[in-house]
Design a protein around this motif. Structure first.
Motif, short mmCIF file in Angstrom:
data_model
loop_
_atom_site.label_atom_id
_atom_site.label_comp_id
_atom_site.label_asym_id
_atom_site.label_seq_id
_atom_site.Cartn_x
_atom_site.Cartn_y
_atom_site.Cartn_z
N GLY A 119 3.41 -2.85 3.97
CA GLY A 119 4.52 -2.62 3.03
C GLY A 119 5.82 -2.65 3.83
O GLY A 119 5.80 -2.83 5.05
N ALA A 132 0.63 -6.56 -3.20
CA ALA A 132 2.10 -6.47 -3.20
C ALA A 132 2.65 -7.47 -4.21
O ALA A 132 2.21 -8.62 -4.25
CB ALA A 132 2.65 -6.77 -1.81
N GLY A 156 -1.41 -0.17 -5.14
CA GLY A 156 -1.89 -0.33 -3.76
C GLY A 156 -2.14 1.02 -3.11
O GLY A 156 -3.17 1.23 -2.45
N ALA A 189 0.82 -1.22 0.00
CA ALA A 189 0.00 0.00 0.00
C ALA A 189 0.85 1.26 0.00
O ALA A 189 0.32 2.37 0.02
CB ALA A 189 -0.92 0.00 1.22
#
Ligand code: NAP
Length: 270
Positions: free
Chosen positions: A58, A112, A40, A35
């Motif tokens: 992340g 991801a 993301g 994100a």
């Protein structure tokens, strides 16, 4: 030919009914891996306009903090979990955190990802390319979905697999590590789809074409190729979540898919 003109044809703008989006998203908790950047981050910023709680995952705390600040300015809430999803122990820590918080996750955006383009000749001493892409693109999201299936089931939730159009096309040279790992997760999800459905969980898959993010910047050949804007990708993900369809792909994808189906033998020779 003007690249902007081509992009407007192959990636037509999508219209979002903000009222419907607000009714659909308000109050929901959304877990997004990857994100801190790219698609993301674009999803996190888009969803945050509709009073949601976002769990951002992340590796870079700094970049996740920046995203969280914007989310809070949009009157949504955010929590951050720093994890390197290559490392199985860190995936376990994320899951332990989710269990401890008893977070009622409504939507999981499995985003991801790592892309590698490398010829077979240059891969001979690089087995780690395969373990890394598998760890991030396949095994981490498998572990996360297995762990949160009971939570999503309670919430009548949704899983979004942020996949790649290549998964639906004939495999091409130099992409073995990336394509194998993305295809593995796609197959895992599609195989579980009917069982998730029985548990009140909907699977949504977006087969994205090239998207303008840092993932494609190291590749010079992509610099002059038409690519989708990351905000457009986020809008398509939201529309997919709100709609009845279980997948989204570019309108023109039917042509390479059909051609690939019919010319497989010929393709294998060339
Ligand atoms: N861009 C494209 O053309 C394209 C096309 C088709 C599909 N996709 C798919 O779209 C998804 C997102 O790609 P993107 O283009 O937005 O990529 P990106 O701009 O490179 O962003 C990747 C995100 O994943 C995070 N990430 C990377 N390695 C990680 C790790 N080991 N552990 C935890 N987080 C990690 C990154 O954050 P940190 O660096 O902070 O960890 C970043 O937030 C991927 O699944 C990709 O396969 C992309």
């Amino acid at each position: 030919m003007n690249i902007n003109w081509i992009e407007s044809i192959i990636f037509p703008k999508v219209f979002l009914n903000e009222g419907k989006a607000s009714t659909f998203l308000r109050g929901k908790t959304i877990l997004i891996t990857g994100a801190s950047d790219g698609i993301g981050k674009a999803c996190a910023l888009l969803f945050s306009k509709f009073n949601v709680h976002l769990i951002l995952v992340g590796r870079s705390r700094e970049r996740l903090d920046e995203v969280a600040k914007i989310i809070i300015n949009h009157n949504s809430t955010a929590s951050i979990f720093v994890a390197d999803l290559y490392q199985e122990e860190q995936v376990d820590q994320l899951l332990a955190h989710i269990r401890a918080q008893q977070t009622p996750i409504d939507i999981f955006i499995s985003n991801a990802g790592k892309s590698i383009q490398r010829s077979l000749q240059h891969s001979l001493l690089r087995y780690h390319d395969f373990t890394r892409t598998n760890a991030l693109n396949y095994l981490a999201p498998v572990k996360i979905t297995l762990a949160i299936t009971p939570i999503l089931s309670k919430q009548c939730g949704q899983i979004v697999n942020v996949s790649a159009l290549n998964v639906l096309l004939l495999p091409i040279a130099k992409w073995a590590a990336y394509q194998a790992s993305k295809t593995a997760f796609d197959q895992y999800c599609r195989s579980n789809q009917s069982e998730w459905r029985k548990m009140n969980i909907r699977l949504k898959t977006i087969y994205l074409p090239l998207v303008k993010t840092k993932m494609i910047t190291p590749n010079v050949t992509y610099q002059n190729m038409p690519a989708m804007e990351r905000n457009e990708a986020a809008l398509r993900i939201l529309k997919l979540l709100m709609g009845a369809s279980s997948y989204s792909r570019p309108w023109w994808a039917i042509f390479p898919i059909t051609i690939g189906f019919f010319i497989r033998k010929f393709w294998d020779r060339i």
